[in-house]
Design an enzyme around this catalytic site. Structure first.
Site, PDB file in Angstrom:
ATOM      1  N   ASP A   8     -17.296 -32.326  13.017  1.00  0.00           N
ATOM      2  CA  ASP A   8     -15.985 -32.968  12.880  1.00  0.00           C
ATOM      3  C   ASP A   8     -15.658 -33.044  11.400  1.00  0.00           C
ATOM      4  O   ASP A   8     -16.535 -32.824  10.552  1.00  0.00           O
ATOM      5  CB  ASP A   8     -16.038 -34.390  13.486  1.00  0.00           C
ATOM      6  CG  ASP A   8     -14.727 -35.143  13.355  1.00  0.00           C
ATOM      7  OD1 ASP A   8     -13.661 -34.534  13.558  1.00  0.00           O
ATOM      8  OD2 ASP A   8     -14.742 -36.360  13.041  1.00  0.00           O
ATOM      9  N   SER A   9     -14.425 -33.418  11.104  1.00  0.00           N
ATOM     10  CA  SER A   9     -14.062 -33.652   9.706  1.00  0.00           C
ATOM     11  C   SER A   9     -14.846 -34.835   9.143  1.00  0.00           C
ATOM     12  O   SER A   9     -14.946 -34.973   7.933  1.00  0.00           O
ATOM     13  CB  SER A   9     -12.567 -33.954   9.608  1.00  0.00           C
ATOM     14  OG  SER A   9     -12.275 -35.152  10.307  1.00  0.00           O
ATOM     15  N   CYS A  71     -13.662 -32.354  17.251  1.00  0.00           N
ATOM     16  CA  CYS A  71     -12.495 -32.670  16.426  1.00  0.00           C
ATOM     17  C   CYS A  71     -11.303 -31.982  17.073  1.00  0.00           C
ATOM     18  O   CYS A  71     -11.319 -30.757  17.250  1.00  0.00           O
ATOM     19  CB  CYS A  71     -12.718 -32.127  15.016  1.00  0.00           C
ATOM     20  SG  CYS A  71     -11.294 -32.291  13.927  1.00  0.00           S
ATOM     21  N   GLU A 150     -12.722 -43.599   8.296  1.00  0.00           N
ATOM     22  CA  GLU A 150     -13.512 -42.874   7.275  1.00  0.00           C
ATOM     23  C   GLU A 150     -13.990 -43.799   6.159  1.00  0.00           C
ATOM     24  O   GLU A 150     -15.028 -43.574   5.572  1.00  0.00           O
ATOM     25  CB  GLU A 150     -12.696 -41.718   6.668  1.00  0.00           C
ATOM     26  CG  GLU A 150     -12.689 -40.463   7.506  1.00  0.00           C
ATOM     27  CD  GLU A 150     -14.079 -39.882   7.761  1.00  0.00           C
ATOM     28  OE1 GLU A 150     -14.786 -39.569   6.800  1.00  0.00           O
ATOM     29  OE2 GLU A 150     -14.455 -39.740   8.944  1.00  0.00           O
ATOM     30  N   CYS A 182      -7.750 -37.804  18.976  1.00  0.00           N
ATOM     31  CA  CYS A 182      -8.467 -37.644  17.704  1.00  0.00           C
ATOM     32  C   CYS A 182      -9.789 -38.363  17.906  1.00  0.00           C
ATOM     33  O   CYS A 182      -9.816 -39.507  18.391  1.00  0.00           O
ATOM     34  CB  CYS A 182      -7.668 -38.281  16.576  1.00  0.00           C
ATOM     35  SG  CYS A 182      -8.611 -38.438  15.043  1.00  0.00           S
ATOM     36  N   HIS A 184     -11.740 -39.782  16.033  1.00  0.00           N
ATOM     37  CA  HIS A 184     -11.954 -41.033  15.292  1.00  0.00           C
ATOM     38  C   HIS A 184     -11.476 -42.254  16.095  1.00  0.00           C
ATOM     39  O   HIS A 184     -11.948 -43.365  15.881  1.00  0.00           O
ATOM     40  CB  HIS A 184     -11.198 -41.017  13.963  1.00  0.00           C
ATOM     41  CG  HIS A 184     -11.848 -40.196  12.885  1.00  0.00           C
ATOM     42  ND1 HIS A 184     -11.939 -38.826  12.947  1.00  0.00           N
ATOM     43  CD2 HIS A 184     -12.444 -40.574  11.722  1.00  0.00           C
ATOM     44  CE1 HIS A 184     -12.548 -38.384  11.840  1.00  0.00           C
ATOM     45  NE2 HIS A 184     -12.868 -39.424  11.084  1.00  0.00           N
TER      46      HIS A 184
HETATM   47  N1  DGL Z   1     -11.422 -36.432  14.170  1.00  0.00           N
HETATM   48  C1  DGL Z   1     -10.419 -35.492  13.998  1.00  0.00           C
HETATM   49  C2  DGL Z   1      -9.667 -35.121  15.242  1.00  0.00           C
HETATM   50  O1  DGL Z   1     -10.168 -35.277  16.325  1.00  0.00           O
HETATM   51  C3  DGL Z   1      -9.684 -35.249  12.736  1.00  0.00           C
HETATM   52  C4  DGL Z   1      -9.325 -36.344  11.824  1.00  0.00           C
HETATM   53  C5  DGL Z   1      -8.888 -35.796  10.501  1.00  0.00           C
HETATM   54  O2  DGL Z   1      -9.755 -35.340   9.783  1.00  0.00           O
HETATM   55  O3  DGL Z   1      -7.678 -35.809  10.191  1.00  0.00           O
HETATM   56  O4  DGL Z   1      -8.565 -34.613  15.154  1.00  0.00           O
END
Ligand code: DGL
Length: 264
Positions: A8-9, A71, A150, A182, A184
């Protein structure tokens, strides 16, 4: 023995790792969090595809049997490009999210929250409407939530305010299902719950994603049988922050994180 690779990011992918542990407790895990280059949401498709390739090459070196792009943004940007280029299956989180949303909705009015990149792509909307053209999909980009998670902020007034402000958009839309588009966002599920009508079902695509890989693993005849599975974590960001925030998201302590920067 099965090793699942995920990336993931940043911290979001850990919400998928914890689902892997729940559904596949005997699997080894190799996780790469690109925290040093997060967020991905504002980046271009080309940049995200480049990052995805670097990380997939790195995971390939860890002898993974299967990879989940944990992600949504990276799935939208890169899955088509990378899915057939590795000797192991590469799965994304969009299609499982679409299936789970359609299984959950009763009135076919579905909300999706995600990054700007994912919302602008309309990946969930087109996926849902390809299966059920009558379904209505309302998307909303919530980029601040990624920044909060984050930085390790997962509760408190700033998070409450951001969540409440974003979710006001769904008041009187009649949605009965909200997709956390997302990875997150499942970190904030309890807070998100408080700002939605009580009958709205919250969909975390991680559940359906891991169900899908479980089926794939069985189909390939692989056996998930590690008595003491190994979890390895890598980050391009700050390993200390990763241990702190990551342990909180996973619900168990991470003892070691290796810093790996993949820039050329
Ligand atoms: N966790 C990520 C997603 O599912 C990306 C969040 C990001 O880096 O902008 O899209």
């Amino acid at each position: 023995m099965v090793t699942v690779g995920l990336f993931d990011s940043g911290f979001g992918g850990l919400t998928v790792v914890r689902e892997v542990k729940r559904q596949l407790p005997g699997a080894n895990v190799e996780f790469y969090g690109d925290n040093g280059r997060a967020p991905y949401g504002p980046l271009s498709k080309e940049t995200i595809v480049g990052y995805a390739r670097q990380i997939l090459d790195f995971l390939a070196g860890k002898k993974v049997d299967i990879v989940i792009i944990a992600c949504n943004t990276a799935t939208v940007a890169s899955w088509e490009e990378v899915k057939d280029q590795y000797p192991f299956p590469v799965l994304g989180v969009i299609k499982p999210g679409v299936r789970a949303a359609l299984a959950a909705t009763r009135n076919k009015k579905i909300g999706v929250i995600a990054t700007n990149f994912t919302i602008e792509s309309e990946a969930h909307k087109s996926g849902i409407q390809a299966i059920d053209p009558k379904a209505e999909v309302i998307g909303l980009a919530c980029p601040k939530l990624v920044l909060l998670v984050e930085s390790g902020k997962t509760s408190g007034p700033e998070v409450e305010e951001a969540v409440s402000c974003y979710l006001k958009t769904f008041k009187s839309t009649g949605i009965d299902t909200l997709v956390l588009g997302c990875t997150h966002y499942p970190v904030l599920t309890d807070i998100i719950r408080r700002y939605l009508d009580p009958d709205v079902v919250i969909v975390d695509p991680a559940v359906e994603t891991v169900t899908e890989i479980k089926k794939l693993i069985a189909k390939k005849g692989l056996v998930v049988d590690c008595a003491y599975p190994v979890y390895n974590f890598y980050t391009s960001g700050d390993p200390e922050l990763f241990v702190k925030v990551g342990s909180m998201i996973l619900g168990w302590p991470i003892d070691k994180v290796e810093k790996v920067v993949l820039d050329a």
